[in-house]
Write an enzyme that holds these catalytic residues in place. Structure first.
Site: not given
Length: 320
Positions: A12, A73, A104, A126, A128, A130, A172
């Site tokens: 993303g 993707r 990741d 990202t 996120d 994360d 996410r």
């Protein structure tokens, strides 16, 4: 010393990716290293979609959101034959090292090339936030500010109409966006994947607020918990009161990166080039205690992301 490296963005998009690519190109140019941009992430790597990047190629990019290299993707990259084709393309183009900007999943793809003997360094990009091993990822701060601004506007409407609003945010399986935004925007309740929620407790907090004259409430839910409309339905069934829902969606990924993200991206991009120049491979760039560091890339997907639960406790205390 390496004479030619490549850079790609994967997964993303996140505000600050362009700033990171810019830093890679300009840091490399400072040391006399050529840079090739790979279009469309691992798909472009496999299809040989390369373009030479110079100082002019990355001019006026530091303030732009998204990624001018594009992203896609590409689950097919899990196949050994596809990985080998990408490696063959790199070697045919005379590329000696690669910088991968993503999360990741992007790091997993990078490690397959490292396992085949090709030097790769990862940069966490990202919204996120994360990626284990680093306290912050490129794009998180910008997305956070976008979410807080949206919640501030939603609160104006919630106050005017005396409504409760459920605001669904991205992240996410991580709750950082929801947690930080909830604390910054003064939300009454925040639901994150890292902490089990109690519907009765949420209702009690709403009722406690109403008892002291509060006419509106903001409940933030991370997408990894459940869709916003589901929690709204549960609350309506419990309280008998209409609950509005606002799903912020992909607007959280867009926009001009904040100064913080621009600086972080610039630091990460330059450091990634330094690591390749030192002959280091399979390393990920990150930040800990305000210092830019590097660590073994597998750490980013062998450990679970951990939210700062002290912020969660603080949020609950301040929204009493």
């Amino acid at each position: 010393m390496m004479k030619k490296i490549a850079v790609l963005t994967s997964g993303g998009d996140a505000p600050g990716m362009n700033a990171a690519v810019r830093a890679v190109v300009r840091k490399a140019a400072y040391h006399g290293i050529e840079v090739v941009g790979v279009k469309y992430g691992y798909e472009g790597l496999t299809n040989g979609q390369f373009e030479e990047l110079d100082l002019g190629s990355v001019g006026s990019l530091i303030q732009r959101g998204g990624t001018f290299l594009n992203s896609a993707r590409f689950p097919e990259f899990k196949e050994d034959a596809v990985q080998q084709k990408a490696l063959d393309n790199l070697q045919a183009a005379g590329i000696e090292g690669l910088v991968v900007i993503g999360g990741d999943g992007s790091y997993r793809g990078a490690m397959t090339l490292v396992a085949k003997g090709f030097p790769v360094v990862g940069i966490p990009g990202t919204i996120d936030n994360d990626v284990p091993g680093t306290e912050y990822t490129i794009g998180f701060d910008t997305a956070l500010n976008t979410v807080v601004e949206a919640i501030d506007k939603i609160r104006d409407t919630a106050t005017s109409h005396e409504n409760s609003f459920v605001v669904e945010v991205m992240g996410r399986d991580a709750g950082d966006l929801a947690l930080w935004a909830g604390l910054a925007a003064g939300a009454e309740t925040v639901l994150i994947p890292e902490e089990a929620y109690d519907l009765d407790d949420i209702v009690e907090r709403l009722e406690r607020g109403a008892a002291r004259g509060k006419k509106h409430s903001i409940i933030i839910v991370a997408e990894g918990v459940m869709p916003g409309h589901k929690i709204a339905e549960l609350l309506e069934a419990k309280t008998g009161k209409k609950t509005r829902v606002s799903v912020l969606g992909h607007m959280q990924r867009g926009g001009s990166p904040t100064a913080r993200d621009r600086v972080l991206a610039s630091q990460f991009g330059a450091y990634a080039v330094e690591l390749l120049m030192e002959g280091k491979a399979g390393r990920a760039v990150g930040v800990r205690n305000h210092q830019v560091i590097d660590y073994d890339m597998p750490e980013a997907f062998q450990k679970n992301h951990e939210a700062d639960m002290s912020l969660y406790t603080l949020m609950k205390e301040l929204s009493i």
